[in-house]
Design a protein around this motif. Structure first.
Motif, PDB file in Angstrom:
ATOM      1  N   ASP A  91     -24.942 -18.687 -44.039  1.00 34.23           N
ATOM      2  CA  ASP A  91     -25.902 -17.576 -44.774  1.00 34.23           C
ATOM      3  C   ASP A  91     -26.036 -17.704 -46.071  1.00 34.23           C
ATOM      4  O   ASP A  91     -24.981 -18.049 -46.746  1.00 34.23           O
ATOM      5  CB  ASP A  91     -25.686 -16.302 -44.064  1.00 34.23           C
ATOM      6  N   SER A  92     -27.201 -17.174 -46.669  1.00 37.07           N
ATOM      7  CA  SER A  92     -27.204 -17.142 -48.081  1.00 37.07           C
ATOM      8  C   SER A  92     -26.421 -15.616 -48.502  1.00 37.07           C
ATOM      9  O   SER A  92     -26.370 -15.590 -49.838  1.00 37.07           O
ATOM     10  CB  SER A  92     -28.752 -16.718 -48.662  1.00 37.07           C
ATOM     11  N   SER A  93     -26.107 -14.752 -47.650  1.00 38.57           N
ATOM     12  CA  SER A  93     -25.233 -13.943 -47.930  1.00 38.57           C
ATOM     13  C   SER A  93     -23.593 -14.141 -47.810  1.00 38.57           C
ATOM     14  O   SER A  93     -23.259 -14.890 -46.842  1.00 38.57           O
ATOM     15  CB  SER A  93     -25.563 -12.765 -47.204  1.00 38.57           C
ATOM     16  N   PRO A  94     -22.871 -13.559 -48.723  1.00 37.83           N
ATOM     17  CA  PRO A  94     -21.380 -13.953 -48.355  1.00 37.83           C
ATOM     18  C   PRO A  94     -21.044 -13.017 -47.289  1.00 37.83           C
ATOM     19  O   PRO A  94     -21.454 -11.690 -46.989  1.00 37.83           O
ATOM     20  CB  PRO A  94     -20.540 -13.136 -49.508  1.00 37.83           C
ATOM     21  N   HIS A  95     -20.099 -13.505 -46.376  1.00 36.29           N
ATOM     22  CA  HIS A  95     -19.502 -12.645 -45.218  1.00 36.29           C
ATOM     23  C   HIS A  95     -17.957 -12.977 -45.050  1.00 36.29           C
ATOM     24  O   HIS A  95     -17.403 -14.103 -45.793  1.00 36.29           O
ATOM     25  CB  HIS A  95     -20.274 -13.184 -43.765  1.00 36.29           C
ATOM     26  N   ASN A  96     -17.307 -12.267 -44.561  1.00 36.96           N
ATOM     27  CA  ASN A  96     -15.602 -12.689 -44.020  1.00 36.96           C
ATOM     28  C   ASN A  96     -15.563 -12.333 -42.501  1.00 36.96           C
ATOM     29  O   ASN A  96     -16.477 -11.646 -41.812  1.00 36.96           O
ATOM     30  CB  ASN A  96     -14.781 -11.892 -45.147  1.00 36.96           C
ATOM     31  N   VAL A  97     -14.554 -12.513 -42.258  1.00 34.29           N
ATOM     32  CA  VAL A  97     -14.070 -12.392 -40.787  1.00 34.29           C
ATOM     33  C   VAL A  97     -12.679 -11.546 -40.757  1.00 34.29           C
ATOM     34  O   VAL A  97     -11.627 -11.945 -41.125  1.00 34.29           O
ATOM     35  CB  VAL A  97     -13.750 -13.927 -40.123  1.00 34.29           C
ATOM     36  N   VAL A  98     -12.782 -10.386 -40.187  1.00 34.55           N
ATOM     37  CA  VAL A  98     -11.922  -9.558 -40.156  1.00 34.55           C
ATOM     38  C   VAL A  98     -11.534  -8.903 -38.768  1.00 34.55           C
ATOM     39  O   VAL A  98     -12.309  -8.438 -38.139  1.00 34.55           O
ATOM     40  CB  VAL A  98     -12.015  -8.166 -41.079  1.00 34.55           C
ATOM     41  N   SER A  99     -10.110  -9.080 -38.325  1.00 31.73           N
ATOM     42  CA  SER A  99      -9.911  -8.719 -36.918  1.00 31.73           C
ATOM     43  C   SER A  99      -9.850  -7.164 -37.019  1.00 31.73           C
ATOM     44  O   SER A  99      -9.524  -6.491 -37.899  1.00 31.73           O
ATOM     45  CB  SER A  99      -8.309  -8.989 -36.750  1.00 31.73           C
ATOM     46  N   SER A 100     -10.550  -6.321 -35.767  1.00 27.82           N
ATOM     47  CA  SER A 100     -10.589  -5.193 -35.721  1.00 27.82           C
ATOM     48  C   SER A 100      -9.479  -4.433 -35.236  1.00 27.82           C
ATOM     49  O   SER A 100      -9.426  -3.174 -35.131  1.00 27.82           O
ATOM     50  CB  SER A 100     -11.882  -4.965 -34.670  1.00 27.82           C
ATOM     51  N   ALA A 101      -8.469  -5.222 -34.969  1.00 30.61           N
ATOM     52  CA  ALA A 101      -7.200  -4.512 -34.462  1.00 30.61           C
ATOM     53  C   ALA A 101      -6.505  -4.065 -35.635  1.00 30.61           C
ATOM     54  O   ALA A 101      -6.467  -4.275 -36.713  1.00 30.61           O
ATOM     55  CB  ALA A 101      -6.269  -5.710 -33.842  1.00 30.61           C
ATOM     56  N   THR A 102      -5.374  -3.189 -35.097  1.00 24.94           N
ATOM     57  CA  THR A 102      -4.433  -2.409 -35.872  1.00 24.94           C
ATOM     58  C   THR A 102      -2.985  -2.721 -35.617  1.00 24.94           C
ATOM     59  O   THR A 102      -2.653  -2.366 -34.257  1.00 24.94           O
ATOM     60  CB  THR A 102      -4.704  -0.698 -36.166  1.00 24.94           C
ATOM     61  N   PRO A 103      -2.244  -3.549 -36.405  1.00 23.16           N
ATOM     62  CA  PRO A 103      -2.824  -3.952 -37.558  1.00 23.16           C
ATOM     63  C   PRO A 103      -3.618  -5.264 -37.331  1.00 23.16           C
ATOM     64  O   PRO A 103      -3.565  -5.818 -36.370  1.00 23.16           O
ATOM     65  CB  PRO A 103      -1.125  -4.521 -37.849  1.00 23.16           C
TER      66      PRO A 103
END
Lengths: 307, 111
Positions: free
Chosen positions: B58-70
């Motif tokens: 994409d032209s926009s930056p993104h990241n990948v973050v687990s929704s779990a805690t921790p």
């Protein structure tokens, strides 16, 4: 449709610097096209300030290939106009990727403009460090949380940070600590003082499926409810949308970099890709506000830069 | 060793000789593309031990973050053309999102 040439693009960019003059008439912002008699009358009244937003320095696509140029042009126009603002608020996404070189470019353009600047971060400014690098450079008056308040021209300004600690599926977030700051900041303040709240993500829900809203904005609005004149200025969505609700006027600003589609009108909120070159002037720009004393009827008028 | 469907197809399509030279312990891989403010596919089914690579187009930056805690995983923010890999060792349902654009959500199912 022909691809816009670079010359066409640059000519259009000249129009990015012109914009809307805003006057706060009876406590509610009123917009008029810069250069018109109406704008001159409003500016002559005294204190004026401007809003720039979403400069995304570092962003480049074939169509939006000179965001530093359009942003610098907007700032030059603000600084050189007869309605030179006393203050310029940047409502975030100063940079595209929070890179040092992008922050450097921002300091050159905004710092070099000679205009008094105040900033709040956008989500693009706090990448991977919760905004530490951004706040070091642009967080004047703000603590580690990135929020601040100050008075200018008789108006109480409050800059909020609603772009960190975002939760899966959620919207922008103010958070408990910042709400506590807001409550303390407003306590004892005269309800007749005009309030301007500025933050990156809209403080009203414009389009939840794209995240265009703030989870706990209702709590902030409750704290502001007793004030006679509240103006909320946001960015993030790269287009003008506004509404008046009671004593509160909400306004989102154009970007100085690239436009985004109307809420829900495209599969995603990504940059508009098929914009005809002759429409660029209509989608980039700045917002100006001036405070006018008086008892004029509450009104809100918006005018685009071009057709 | 259990392989994801795509890998299995490649193996069946190849010559027996090719099959013979692939080490039995070689990890399977899968790919997720980020474009237009979305993860594609939004639901990925893989076998435990698979290494998943996300690529931001994409032209926009993104990241990948687990929704779990921790959090099980968290990438740095990827600009256009950048990527991130994570190997899912344990079976389970792994929901994740982009913390810059939290309406972007997806899931990896590991069996």
């Amino acid at each position: 449709m022909d691809e816009p040439t670079r010359r066409d693009t640059l000519e259009c960019m000249l129009w990015a610097g012109t914009g809307l003059l805003w006057s706060v008439v009876g406590g509610v912002p009123r917009a008029s096209l810069i250069g018109t008699a109406e704008a001159a009358t409003a500016a002559a009244a005294g204190f004026t300030f401007a809003q720039v937003s979403d400069s995304h320095l570092g962003f480049a696509t074939p169509l939006y290939n000179d965001v530093a140029g359009t942003t610098a042009e907007a700032l030059r126009a603000l600084g050189s106009s007869t309605q030179r603002p006393s203050l310029v608020l940047h409502t975030g996404d100063v940079t595209h990727l929070s890179k040092a070189a992008e922050f450097d470019a921002a300091q050159q353009i905004f710092g070099g403009s000679g205009l008094e600047m105040r900033y709040v971060p956008g989500e693009h400014d706090v990448i991977d460090d919760d905004g530490r690098a951004f706040l070091e450079r642009f967080g004047r008056g703000a603590g580690p949380g990135g929020w601040s308040s100050f008075d200018a021209g008789g108006i109480h300004f409050i800059g909020l940070n609603n772009v960190v600690n975002l939760q899966a599926g959620g919207l922008g977030q103010i958070g408990a600590a910042q709400l506590a700051f807001l409550e303390a900041d407003l306590r004892g303040r005269s309800a007749s003082q005009p309030i301007v709240v500025f933050a990156h993500i809209p403080l009203w829900t414009i389009h939840a499926p794209w995240g265009w809203g703030t989870e706990d904005s209702e709590q902030a609005m409750r704290l502001l409810a007793r004030f006679g004149s509240v103006t909320v200025l946001n960015g993030h969505i790269h287009q003008i949308i506004q509404k008046v609700e009671g004593h509160v006027a909400f306004h989102t600003a154009r970007s100085t970099a690239f436009p985004q589609p109307a809420p829900g009108s495209a599969p995603s909120p990504g940059p508009i890709r098929n914009l005809p070159a002759d429409r660029l002037r209509s989608v980039l720009g700045v917002t100006r506000v001036s405070r006018v004393e008086g008892n004029r009827p509450l009104a809100i008028i918006d005018t685009p830069l071009g057709a | 060793m259990s392989l994801p469907p795509m890998r299995r197809r490649e193996l069946f399509a190849g010559a027996a000789l090719t099959l013979a030279v692939i080490p039995a312990a070689r990890a399977a891989t899968a790919r997720i593309v980020i474009d237009d403010y979305a993860f594609q596919p939004m639901e990925l089914r893989i076998a435990a031990g698979t290494a998943v690579t996300w690529e931001n187009r994409d032209s926009s930056p993104h990241n990948v973050v687990s929704s779990a805690t921790p959090r099980v995983f968290r990438s740095r923010t990827m600009g256009t053309g950048e990527g991130f890999s994570f190997t899912f060792a344990e079976p389970g349902t792994y929901r994740y999102f982009c913390s810059l654009h939290p309406h972007m959500q997806a899931v990896v199912m590991v069996t």
